[in-house]
Design an enzyme around this catalytic site. Structure first.
Site, PDB file in Angstrom:
ATOM      1  N   HIS A  64      -7.597   3.075 -45.378  1.00  0.00           N
ATOM      2  CA  HIS A  64      -7.753   3.912 -46.567  1.00  0.00           C
ATOM      3  C   HIS A  64      -9.142   4.550 -46.629  1.00  0.00           C
ATOM      4  CE1 HIS A  64      -4.425   1.265 -48.498  1.00  0.00           C
ATOM      5  NE2 HIS A  64      -3.909   2.349 -47.969  1.00  0.00           N
ATOM      6  N   HIS A  65      -9.869   4.546 -45.510  1.00  0.00           N
ATOM      7  CA  HIS A  65     -11.232   5.110 -45.580  1.00  0.00           C
ATOM      8  C   HIS A  65     -11.188   6.606 -45.882  1.00  0.00           C
ATOM      9  CE1 HIS A  65     -10.334   6.459 -41.501  1.00  0.00           C
ATOM     10  NE2 HIS A  65     -11.421   7.208 -41.534  1.00  0.00           N
ATOM     11  N   ARG A  66     -10.077   7.236 -45.523  1.00  0.00           N
ATOM     12  CA  ARG A  66      -9.826   8.630 -45.931  1.00  0.00           C
ATOM     13  C   ARG A  66      -8.409   8.684 -46.471  1.00  0.00           C
ATOM     14  NH1 ARG A  66     -14.328  10.864 -44.797  1.00  0.00           N
ATOM     15  NH2 ARG A  66     -15.072  11.418 -42.714  1.00  0.00           N
ATOM     16  N   LYS A  70      -1.764   9.070 -43.002  1.00  0.00           N
ATOM     17  CA  LYS A  70      -0.824   9.988 -42.335  1.00  0.00           C
ATOM     18  C   LYS A  70      -0.237   9.328 -41.104  1.00  0.00           C
ATOM     19  CE  LYS A  70       0.472  14.400 -41.955  1.00  0.00           C
ATOM     20  NZ  LYS A  70       1.827  13.893 -41.759  1.00  0.00           N
ATOM     21  N   LYS A  94      -6.690   8.112 -33.923  1.00  0.00           N
ATOM     22  CA  LYS A  94      -6.328   9.474 -33.502  1.00  0.00           C
ATOM     23  C   LYS A  94      -6.921  10.520 -34.443  1.00  0.00           C
ATOM     24  CE  LYS A  94      -2.134   9.565 -32.252  1.00  0.00           C
ATOM     25  NZ  LYS A  94      -0.655   9.551 -32.267  1.00  0.00           N
ATOM     26  N   ASP A  99     -10.915  14.699 -35.509  1.00  0.00           N
ATOM     27  CA  ASP A  99     -11.561  15.160 -36.738  1.00  0.00           C
ATOM     28  C   ASP A  99     -10.558  15.746 -37.742  1.00  0.00           C
ATOM     29  OD1 ASP A  99     -13.621  15.644 -38.488  1.00  0.00           O
ATOM     30  OD2 ASP A  99     -14.152  17.591 -37.600  1.00  0.00           O
ATOM     31  N   LYS A 106       1.991   4.496 -40.523  1.00  0.00           N
ATOM     32  CA  LYS A 106       3.216   4.656 -39.730  1.00  0.00           C
ATOM     33  C   LYS A 106       4.358   3.988 -40.466  1.00  0.00           C
ATOM     34  CE  LYS A 106       4.356   6.385 -35.690  1.00  0.00           C
ATOM     35  NZ  LYS A 106       3.664   7.531 -35.068  1.00  0.00           N
ATOM     36  N   SER A 362       0.115  19.044 -38.310  1.00  0.00           N
ATOM     37  CA  SER A 362       0.546  18.508 -39.606  1.00  0.00           C
ATOM     38  C   SER A 362      -0.555  18.720 -40.650  1.00  0.00           C
ATOM     39  CB  SER A 362       0.830  17.009 -39.500  1.00  0.00           C
ATOM     40  OG  SER A 362       2.132  16.804 -39.017  1.00  0.00           O
TER      41      SER A 362
HETATM   42  P1  NAD Z   1      12.247  11.903 -29.586  1.00  0.00           P
HETATM   43  O1  NAD Z   1      13.155  10.935 -30.236  1.00  0.00           O
HETATM   44  O2  NAD Z   1      12.382  13.348 -29.886  1.00  0.00           O
HETATM   45  O3  NAD Z   1      12.311  11.759 -27.981  1.00  0.00           O
HETATM   46  C1  NAD Z   1      12.229  10.543 -27.290  1.00  0.00           C
HETATM   47  C2  NAD Z   1      13.139  10.657 -26.076  1.00  0.00           C
HETATM   48  O4  NAD Z   1      12.940   9.527 -25.229  1.00  0.00           O
HETATM   49  C3  NAD Z   1      14.624  10.690 -26.452  1.00  0.00           C
HETATM   50  O5  NAD Z   1      15.230  11.816 -25.870  1.00  0.00           O
HETATM   51  C4  NAD Z   1      15.158   9.373 -25.893  1.00  0.00           C
HETATM   52  O6  NAD Z   1      16.506   9.458 -25.487  1.00  0.00           O
HETATM   53  C5  NAD Z   1      14.222   9.139 -24.714  1.00  0.00           C
HETATM   54  N1  NAD Z   1      14.191   7.755 -24.252  1.00  0.00           N
HETATM   55  C6  NAD Z   1      14.430   6.623 -24.941  1.00  0.00           C
HETATM   56  N2  NAD Z   1      14.335   5.552 -24.139  1.00  0.00           N
HETATM   57  C7  NAD Z   1      14.000   6.013 -22.915  1.00  0.00           C
HETATM   58  C8  NAD Z   1      13.744   5.396 -21.660  1.00  0.00           C
HETATM   59  N3  NAD Z   1      13.805   4.078 -21.490  1.00  0.00           N
HETATM   60  N4  NAD Z   1      13.417   6.190 -20.612  1.00  0.00           N
HETATM   61  C9  NAD Z   1      13.360   7.533 -20.751  1.00  0.00           C
HETATM   62  N5  NAD Z   1      13.604   8.167 -21.920  1.00  0.00           N
HETATM   63  C10 NAD Z   1      13.900   7.418 -22.981  1.00  0.00           C
HETATM   64  O7  NAD Z   1      10.779  11.375 -29.926  1.00  0.00           O
HETATM   65  P2  NAD Z   1       9.411  12.182 -29.807  1.00  0.00           P
HETATM   66  O8  NAD Z   1       9.071  12.696 -31.145  1.00  0.00           O
HETATM   67  O9  NAD Z   1       9.450  13.082 -28.635  1.00  0.00           O
HETATM   68  O10 NAD Z   1       8.391  10.984 -29.531  1.00  0.00           O
HETATM   69  C11 NAD Z   1       8.167  10.472 -28.218  1.00  0.00           C
HETATM   70  C12 NAD Z   1       6.871   9.686 -28.206  1.00  0.00           C
HETATM   71  O11 NAD Z   1       5.804  10.547 -28.625  1.00  0.00           O
HETATM   72  C13 NAD Z   1       6.835   8.480 -29.152  1.00  0.00           C
HETATM   73  O12 NAD Z   1       6.032   7.472 -28.563  1.00  0.00           O
HETATM   74  C14 NAD Z   1       6.127   9.024 -30.367  1.00  0.00           C
HETATM   75  O13 NAD Z   1       5.487   8.017 -31.124  1.00  0.00           O
HETATM   76  C15 NAD Z   1       5.117   9.950 -29.713  1.00  0.00           C
HETATM   77  N6  NAD Z   1       4.601  10.999 -30.608  1.00  0.00           N
HETATM   78  C16 NAD Z   1       5.433  11.896 -31.197  1.00  0.00           C
HETATM   79  C17 NAD Z   1       4.894  12.886 -32.021  1.00  0.00           C
HETATM   80  C18 NAD Z   1       5.735  13.974 -32.637  1.00  0.00           C
HETATM   81  O14 NAD Z   1       5.166  14.909 -33.199  1.00  0.00           O
HETATM   82  N7  NAD Z   1       7.045  13.918 -32.558  1.00  0.00           N
HETATM   83  C19 NAD Z   1       3.518  12.926 -32.258  1.00  0.00           C
HETATM   84  C20 NAD Z   1       2.691  11.998 -31.622  1.00  0.00           C
HETATM   85  C21 NAD Z   1       3.254  11.033 -30.794  1.00  0.00           C
END
Ligand code: NAD
Length: 471
Positions: A64-66, A70, A94, A99, A106, A362
């Site tokens: 909660h420092h900011r 998110k 992150k 910044d 989460k 975002s």
């Molecule tokens: P998503 O659900 O759109 O895509 C994930 C994909 O991975 C799916 O198509 C799924 O079928 C596939 N998958 C699942 N198990 C698998 C395996 N064992 N091997 C290969 N593929 C597999 O999710 P996303 O939003 O693309 O998020 C993916 C990663 O990125 C997560 O770790 C998430 O926390 C991170 N992330 C996402 C965002 C965002 O804006 N969406 C931002 C930062 C980080």
């Protein structure tokens, strides 16, 4: 097989490693590291067949420092308290690294989304928002969710709609969540933002000859072979932008297997194939691999895990052939694997930096919602007129006549997407150079992950000290 260390413990291991390179007192470091609030809720939902199911869900606000805090919301059977706390902590670091003025959070719902109908998913999502609102765990100045694994624009639209119903008097209610469809107050470029950020980050990383040389790689992305695990939002967009910049995508993995083509896969054609068949497997001209884990071990310059955490572990690290691991997913490399790979000279670009494009854009969406005006609306036409006038003056002064096409291109005033992408590009470049600078100052013992954590810790410590809580 090595015993799995809890995810939050792994994040804290990285924190402790970096904290040793800072001068902050232990009580301040403890305050930064600890998870400030965690809410575990259970609620019933009525399935379409009339049966009732109990759903488990969480929201962690790590710091909660900011404010607001998110972080995304994921729908997955693997969601648990440890996971949301770990991912919330990563969000805190992150945001500090790039910044963006938020604390980390989460959320997650422990479901296999494929087993629910659309109307069941809608009921689960709306009930989750109701539970969050009851405990003051959501709001434009409190905690602002976003999409993550298994969620997207549709779920964000349900969230904003529910929140507006619950708080009709709030003028800024649309800023309660980001990653919304444009019609619901979303911002252009958010859908692609994380994958585009991965591309901008990798482009910057590969631009330093002195860093590429020890890896046996040339400068730039052109011709570099890339393998991507996860062809979802982040994986697809990262692959698309990298291919457009001249990299060669040689392997892709999904949950049901992988495909391999050393001469390169056409990313858009693979997407079309999946839309037609429901799977990336059996793509024409590629070898199908039944085990998705095998794809991680393919020969390539850059491996991009973009699916789940704990994919590169002590068990498979020695079989990884990539020279660069670009962590698009959160927590794909365990601490043990990280150390093994670092010893072999593999460059790991850490998640807390590389996938920060999502939270960066975002932030722009949140600002747009609070200001109630589309980015670029006020100044675009004025800038276009100014540029065009300037071009006409240059034409007169030089006697050279520009074509209509040149005038349109050079005179162009930035629209929302231009501004978002430019802000994202700048953020990824600046943050990488700050991390690299810290790494250079600290010397050999510090890898990019540790350097990024050092920067994050210093930034958060500064904000606590400004509050006067710590000396
Ligand atoms: P998503 O659900 O759109 O895509 C994930 C994909 O991975 C799916 O198509 C799924 O079928 C596939 N998958 C699942 N198990 C698998 C395996 N064992 N091997 C290969 N593929 C597999 O999710 P996303 O939003 O693309 O998020 C993916 C990663 O990125 C997560 O770790 C998430 O926390 C991170 N992330 C996402 C965002 C965002 O804006 N969406 C931002 C930062 C980080």
């Amino acid at each position: 097989m090595a015993t799995a260390i809890p995810f939050f413990e792994q994040v804290n291991y990285n924190f402790d490693k970096a904290a040793r390179f800072t001068q902050h007192p232990l009580d301040l470091l403890t305050q930064i590291k600890i998870c400030n609030s965690i809410y575990h809720m259970t609620f019933p939902i009525k399935k379409d067949d009339g049966s009732i199911e109990t759903i488990h869900a969480w929201r962690a606000e790590h710091s909660h420092h900011r404010l607001p805090t998110k972080g995304g919301i994921r729908y997955s059977t693997l969601v648990n308290e440890d996971e949301v706390m770990a991912l919330a902590a990563l969000m805190t670091y992150k945001c500090a690294i790039v910044d963006v003025p938020f604390g980390g959070a989460k959320g997650g719902i422990q479901i296999d989304r494929k087993k629910y109908s659309d109307s069941e998913l809608e009921r689960i999502t709306r009930r989750y928002v109701y539970e969050l609102a009851r405990k003051n765990f959501i709001g434009p100045g409190i905690d602002v969710p976003a999409p993550d694994l298994g969620t997207g624009e549709r779920e964000m639209a349900w969230i904003v709609d529910t929140y507006i119903q619950l708080t009709p008097e709030k003028l800024d209610a649309r800023a309660c969540v980001t990653g919304k469809p444009i019609s619901q107050g979303g911002v252009c470029g958010r859908r692609e933002a994380t994958g585009r950020g991965v591309y901008f980050g990798l482009r910057e990383v590969c631009s330093f000859a002195e860093d590429m040389k020890p890896l046996g790689l040339s400068v730039g992305l052109e011709g570099k072979s890339v393998v991507v695990q996860g062809f979802g939002n982040v994986g697809y967009h990262a692959a698309k932008f990298l291919q457009e910049s001249g990299a060669v995508v040689v392997g892709l993995a999904e949950h049901d297997g992988g495909i391999h083509a050393p001469e390169g896969l056409d990313v858009e054609a693979v997407l079309a194939h999946r839309n037609d068949t429901g799977s990336i497997l059996n793509f024409s001209g590629a070898t199908t691999l039944q085990n998705p884990a095998e794809v991680l071990e393919l020969e390539c310059d850059i491996l991009i895990p973009a699916a789940l955490e704990n994919q590169i572990t002590g068990d498979n690290a020695h079989r990884i052939k990539a020279k660069i691991i670009a962590e698009a997913a959160n927590g794909p490399t365990t601490a043990e694997a990280n150390d093994l790979l670092a010893k072999r000279g593999v460059m790991i670009i850490p998640d807390a930096y590389l996938n920060a494009g999502g939270v960066t854009v975002s932030y722009f969406e949140w600002l747009k919602n609070l200001s109630h005006v589309r980015l670029g609306r006020v100044g675009r036409r004025f800038e276009e007129t100014t540029h065009t006038n300037l071009l006409h003056v240059i034409e007169q002064a030089t006697g050279k006549k520009l074509s209509e096409e040149e005038i349109t291109k050079l005179g162009h005033g930035p629209d929302e997407e231009d501004l978002v992408n430019s802000g994202l590009e700048d953020t990824m470049i600046v943050a990488y150079n700050e991390i690299r600078e810290t790494q250079k100052q600290c010397g050999e013992a510090v890898d990019l992950r540790t350097a990024s954590f050092i920067n994050a810790i210093n930034e958060i410590a500064q904000s606590y000290m400004e509050l006067g809580i710590f000396p």
